[in-house]
Design a protein around this motif. Structure first.
Motif, PDB file in Angstrom:
ATOM      1  N   GLU A   1       0.834  -1.206   0.000  1.00 24.09           N
ATOM      2  CA  GLU A   1       0.000   0.000   0.000  1.00 24.09           C
ATOM      3  C   GLU A   1       0.867   1.254   0.000  1.00 24.09           C
ATOM      4  O   GLU A   1       0.613   2.195  -0.750  1.00 24.09           O
ATOM      5  CB  GLU A   1      -0.934   0.031   1.216  1.00 24.09           C
ATOM      6  CG  GLU A   1      -1.914  -1.143   1.314  1.00 24.09           C
ATOM      7  CD  GLU A   1      -3.045  -1.093   0.287  1.00 24.09           C
ATOM      8  OE1 GLU A   1      -3.210  -0.063  -0.382  1.00 24.09           O
ATOM      9  OE2 GLU A   1      -3.744  -2.112   0.156  1.00 24.09           O
TER      10      GLU A   1
ATOM     11  N   GLU B   1      -4.420   5.300   0.089  1.00 18.94           N
ATOM     12  CA  GLU B   1      -3.457   4.188   0.121  1.00 18.94           C
ATOM     13  C   GLU B   1      -2.600   4.278   1.387  1.00 18.94           C
ATOM     14  O   GLU B   1      -2.254   3.251   1.990  1.00 18.94           O
ATOM     15  CB  GLU B   1      -2.561   4.173  -1.128  1.00 18.94           C
ATOM     16  CG  GLU B   1      -3.299   4.104  -2.473  1.00 18.94           C
ATOM     17  CD  GLU B   1      -4.173   2.874  -2.678  1.00 18.94           C
ATOM     18  OE1 GLU B   1      -4.259   2.027  -1.771  1.00 18.94           O
ATOM     19  OE2 GLU B   1      -4.792   2.777  -3.759  1.00 18.94           O
TER      20      GLU B   1
ATOM     21  N   HIS C   1      -4.640   2.774   3.972  1.00 22.85           N
ATOM     22  CA  HIS C   1      -4.668   1.310   3.866  1.00 22.85           C
ATOM     23  C   HIS C   1      -3.428   0.703   4.505  1.00 22.85           C
ATOM     24  O   HIS C   1      -3.501  -0.314   5.197  1.00 22.85           O
ATOM     25  CB  HIS C   1      -4.754   0.872   2.399  1.00 22.85           C
ATOM     26  CG  HIS C   1      -6.014   1.312   1.722  1.00 22.85           C
ATOM     27  ND1 HIS C   1      -6.284   1.079   0.405  1.00 22.85           N
ATOM     28  CD2 HIS C   1      -7.090   1.990   2.213  1.00 22.85           C
ATOM     29  CE1 HIS C   1      -7.473   1.578   0.095  1.00 22.85           C
ATOM     30  NE2 HIS C   1      -7.966   2.150   1.178  1.00 22.85           N
TER      31      HIS C   1
ATOM     32  N   GLU D   1     -11.876   1.307  -2.050  1.00 21.19           N
ATOM     33  CA  GLU D   1     -11.236   0.991  -3.329  1.00 21.19           C
ATOM     34  C   GLU D   1     -12.098   1.328  -4.543  1.00 21.19           C
ATOM     35  O   GLU D   1     -11.567   1.611  -5.609  1.00 21.19           O
ATOM     36  CB  GLU D   1     -10.856  -0.487  -3.406  1.00 21.19           C
ATOM     37  CG  GLU D   1      -9.681  -0.903  -2.542  1.00 21.19           C
ATOM     38  CD  GLU D   1      -8.347  -0.374  -3.041  1.00 21.19           C
ATOM     39  OE1 GLU D   1      -8.291   0.262  -4.111  1.00 21.19           O
ATOM     40  OE2 GLU D   1      -7.355  -0.605  -2.339  1.00 21.19           O
TER      41      GLU D   1
END
Ligand code: FE2
Ligand code: FE2
Ligand code: FE2
Lengths: 318, 95
Positions: free
Chosen positions: A46, A76, A79, A159
């Motif tokens: 990520e 990201e 994440h 996402e």
């Protein structure tokens, strides 16, 4: 029967019954290790994945594209955080994980070792790379380890926009001038095969798959996920009027799936082993960010320590 | 304030494995061990949980409702963080 075997049988029975495993539950050492490896490598992917896309933020062609890309790259980072935290519940520290990444001991997804040469690559990444990641991650929302599964639920919610912003970029280029369409085709040409490689080696070459499926770490094999991705993506490429760079790609009525050509596994292993086009650059950027940021981390801790001593002085005198 | 008043603990219960711990309430206890025992008695008498976290309330830093504006308003106009911001043809599938 040794008690250890008994525990392992009980553990397997819990997995078979569809129960989730939580951090303080007994688990086989190999289950713990496999998860630490898999979750930390997913986390590394990520944050390393921010680099090829970050490369284009300042050069996005419009404000609309810029805010979209900025928001995606920001996601990201989040994440990475969810996943590092999930791995930490298994007894590895954040610093240990970074150390493994920086020393080249931990892997991250090979796709991020390819360069982003044109703006169209940002479209291709959102559409294909996030698209492939979504297929894998949707499966992982049902994985047996609770913290990992919960991180995946959060991630999957976020996402969808990543892939849509990517496809919107591709659509704009594909319906644009001849030059723009060629850019889009060129990006598809370069990212198609590496995207298929994201699902990992063929099942026959993937010795850990059986155990991972048994422990419900994976609910589908690499080949199954890859096929699913291809079946979903081919019509999307057709809609764009772009050609997938695989002369062997064709619908197989009998199988109800697309047949496709052979992946260049030599290239796959070369990139995994560190010889991809950008491996050194990516790792260098991460190490640099870590080292250059050291004084900020230290200063924040020093400030916190100073406040603590001052507060305890105040409360003693009060 | 009575110096010997027991501190407050916030109680979090995991109702079953796979779900996160959720805040269910608070109670007073002399220490974390007692808080755990009391939480068991107060909050899981009908098998509401399989795991308990107790956290001293003083260790929780909560946001101030008065700061709601500066904290949360900036997200209001960032519509590009949502999938629906991106205009894709409806005939497109799985995206
Ligand atoms: Fe990603
Ligand atoms: Fe992500
Ligand atoms: Fe993403």
């Amino acid at each position: 029967m040794s008690p250890e075997i008994n525990l392992e049988e009980q553990f397997q029975a819990r997995i078979d019954a569809g129960e989730k495993i939580e951090p303080k539950d007994w688990m086989p050492e190999k289950y713990r290790k496999t998860h630490i490896r898999q979750i930390s490598q997913h986390a590394h992917s990520e944050i390393v994945g921010m680099l090829p896309e970050g490369n284009w933020i300042t050069r996005a062609p419009s404000l609309r594209r810029k805010v979209g890309l900025l928001a995606k790259v920001q996601d990201e980072a989040g994440h990475g955080l969810y996943l590092y935290s999930a791995a930490e519940t298994l007894g590895i520290s954040r610093d240990q994980m970074f150390d493994q990444l920086h020393k080249g001991k931990a892997k991250y997804s090979s796709i991020f070792n390819y360069p982003t040469l044109s703006w169209a690559d940002i479209g291709a990444i959102g559409w294909l790379v996030d698209g492939a990641a979504i297929i894998n991650q949707v499966m992982l929302t049902r994985t047996s380890f609770g913290p990992y599964a919960r991180a995946m639920v959060r991630i999957c919610k976020e996402e969808s926009f990543h892939q849509r912003q990517g496809y919107e970029i591709m659509l704009g280029l594909a319906k644009g001038t001849l030059e723009q369409k060629e850019m889009a085709q060129d990006a598809l040409n370069r990212f198609w095969w590496p995207s298929l490689m994201m699902f990992g080696p063929r099942d026959a070459e993937s010795p850990n798959t059986e155990q991972s499926v048994k422990w419900k770490i994976k609910r589908k094999t690499n080949d199954e996920l890859r096929q699913q991705f291809i079946d979903i993506t081919v019509p999307q490429a057709e809609y764009l009027g772009l050609t997938i760079p695989d002369p062997d790609l064709k619908w197989n009525e009998e199988r109800g799936h697309y047949d496709f050509g052979e992946i260049d596994w030599n290239e796959f292993w070369q990139v995994v082993k560190g010889n991809g086009p950008c491996n050194k650059e990516r790792l260098g950027a991460r190490v640099n960010a870590w080292e250059e940021g050291a004084w900020v981390r230290d200063a924040a801790m020093a400030y916190s320590a100073k406040n603590k001593t001052q507060n305890s002085k105040v409360s003693k005198t009060a | 304030m009575n110096k010997n008043e027991w501190p407050i603990f916030e109680i979090f219960i995991r109702s079953k494995n796979g779900l996160e711990h959720r805040h269910v309430g608070s109670l007073h206890a002399a220490d974390a061990v007692m808080a755990m025992e009391n939480a068991r008695d107060v909050y899981t008498r009908r098998q509401e949980g399989v795991s308990i976290w107790v956290v001293a309330s003083k260790d929780i830093t909560a946001s101030n409702p008065e700061n709601g504006g500066e904290l949360f308003e900036p997200a209001e106009d960032k519509i590009y963080r949502h999938p629906t911001f991106y205009e894709l043809p409806i005939e497109l599938k799985h995206i």
